[in-house]
Design a protein around this motif. Structure first.
Motif, PDB file in Angstrom:
ATOM      1  N   LYS A  69       1.009  -1.292  -0.005  1.00 34.18           N
ATOM      2  CA  LYS A  69       0.020  -0.056   0.133  1.00 34.18           C
ATOM      3  C   LYS A  69       0.679   1.341   0.053  1.00 34.18           C
ATOM      4  O   LYS A  69       1.951   1.215   0.432  1.00 34.18           O
ATOM      5  CB  LYS A  69      -0.920  -0.179   1.093  1.00 34.18           C
ATOM      6  CG  LYS A  69      -0.459   0.093   2.408  1.00 34.18           C
ATOM      7  CD  LYS A  69      -1.388   0.294   3.266  1.00 34.18           C
ATOM      8  CE  LYS A  69      -1.105  -0.155   4.994  1.00 34.18           C
ATOM      9  NZ  LYS A  69      -2.422  -0.157   6.052  1.00 34.18           N
ATOM     10  N   ARG A  70       0.329   2.192  -0.633  1.00 32.14           N
ATOM     11  CA  ARG A  70       1.036   3.480  -0.738  1.00 32.14           C
ATOM     12  C   ARG A  70       0.414   4.589   0.005  1.00 32.14           C
ATOM     13  O   ARG A  70      -1.066   4.704  -0.307  1.00 32.14           O
ATOM     14  CB  ARG A  70       1.178   3.767  -2.201  1.00 32.14           C
ATOM     15  CG  ARG A  70       1.868   2.963  -3.049  1.00 32.14           C
ATOM     16  CD  ARG A  70       3.235   2.992  -2.933  1.00 32.14           C
ATOM     17  NE  ARG A  70       4.095   2.140  -3.974  1.00 32.14           N
ATOM     18  CZ  ARG A  70       5.097   1.294  -3.451  1.00 32.14           C
ATOM     19  NH1 ARG A  70       5.501   1.594  -2.412  1.00 32.14           N
ATOM     20  NH2 ARG A  70       5.545   0.566  -4.501  1.00 32.14           N
ATOM     21  N   SER A  71       0.755   5.510   0.657  1.00 32.17           N
ATOM     22  CA  SER A  71       0.238   6.571   1.437  1.00 32.17           C
ATOM     23  C   SER A  71       0.909   7.971   1.186  1.00 32.17           C
ATOM     24  O   SER A  71       2.038   7.732   0.821  1.00 32.17           O
ATOM     25  CB  SER A  71      -0.208   6.384   2.874  1.00 32.17           C
ATOM     26  OG  SER A  71       1.054   5.997   3.477  1.00 32.17           O
ATOM     27  N   TYR A  72       0.193   9.013   1.456  1.00 33.27           N
ATOM     28  CA  TYR A  72       0.852  10.373   1.455  1.00 33.27           C
ATOM     29  C   TYR A  72       0.577  11.090   2.706  1.00 33.27           C
ATOM     30  O   TYR A  72      -0.573  11.045   3.193  1.00 33.27           O
ATOM     31  CB  TYR A  72       0.285  11.083   0.049  1.00 33.27           C
ATOM     32  CG  TYR A  72       0.763  12.559   0.315  1.00 33.27           C
ATOM     33  CD1 TYR A  72       1.993  12.934   0.008  1.00 33.27           C
ATOM     34  CD2 TYR A  72      -0.142  13.401   0.588  1.00 33.27           C
ATOM     35  CE1 TYR A  72       2.289  14.371  -0.074  1.00 33.27           C
ATOM     36  CE2 TYR A  72       0.095  14.833   0.396  1.00 33.27           C
ATOM     37  CZ  TYR A  72       1.346  15.287   0.331  1.00 33.27           C
ATOM     38  OH  TYR A  72       1.589  16.435   0.298  1.00 33.27           O
ATOM     39  N   VAL A  73       1.657  11.737   3.585  1.00 35.37           N
ATOM     40  CA  VAL A  73       1.174  12.592   4.483  1.00 35.37           C
ATOM     41  C   VAL A  73       1.625  14.011   4.228  1.00 35.37           C
ATOM     42  O   VAL A  73       2.653  14.389   3.725  1.00 35.37           O
ATOM     43  CB  VAL A  73       2.338  11.947   5.544  1.00 35.37           C
ATOM     44  CG1 VAL A  73       2.001  12.964   6.858  1.00 35.37           C
ATOM     45  CG2 VAL A  73       2.039  10.628   6.115  1.00 35.37           C
TER      46      VAL A  73
END
Length: 79
Positions: A69-73
């Protein structure tokens, strides 16, 4: 020894609601101060520090490699 920051940023700390919050740069901390003022004046609402957005959930396809999974903060979120 720690390496040098890519943009020569200096980490900055603020005490927010009794909790020590780390900002990656002085500029980010200054922007937070500006947003706090706008929140107080009623110009913005729902100020959130470092919200995390899921961009891609774990993807499993039979016979293929699993994609993590890929996420952005983000720095801030507000309305």
């Amino acid at each position: 020894m720690k390496g040098k920051s890519k943009y020569n940023n200096i980490k900055t700390y603020r005490l927010i609601n009794g909790e020590k919050v780390t900002f990656d740069s002085k500029k980010e901390a200054k922007r937070y101060d500006e947003l706090e003022t706008l929140l107080y004046l009623g110009k913005i609402t729902e100020l959130t520090l470092q919200p995390k957005y899921l961009l891609l959930d774990t993807l499993r396809v039979a016979g293929h490699k699993t994609m993590a999974k890929r996420s952005y903060v983000a720095d801030f979120r507000y309305i």
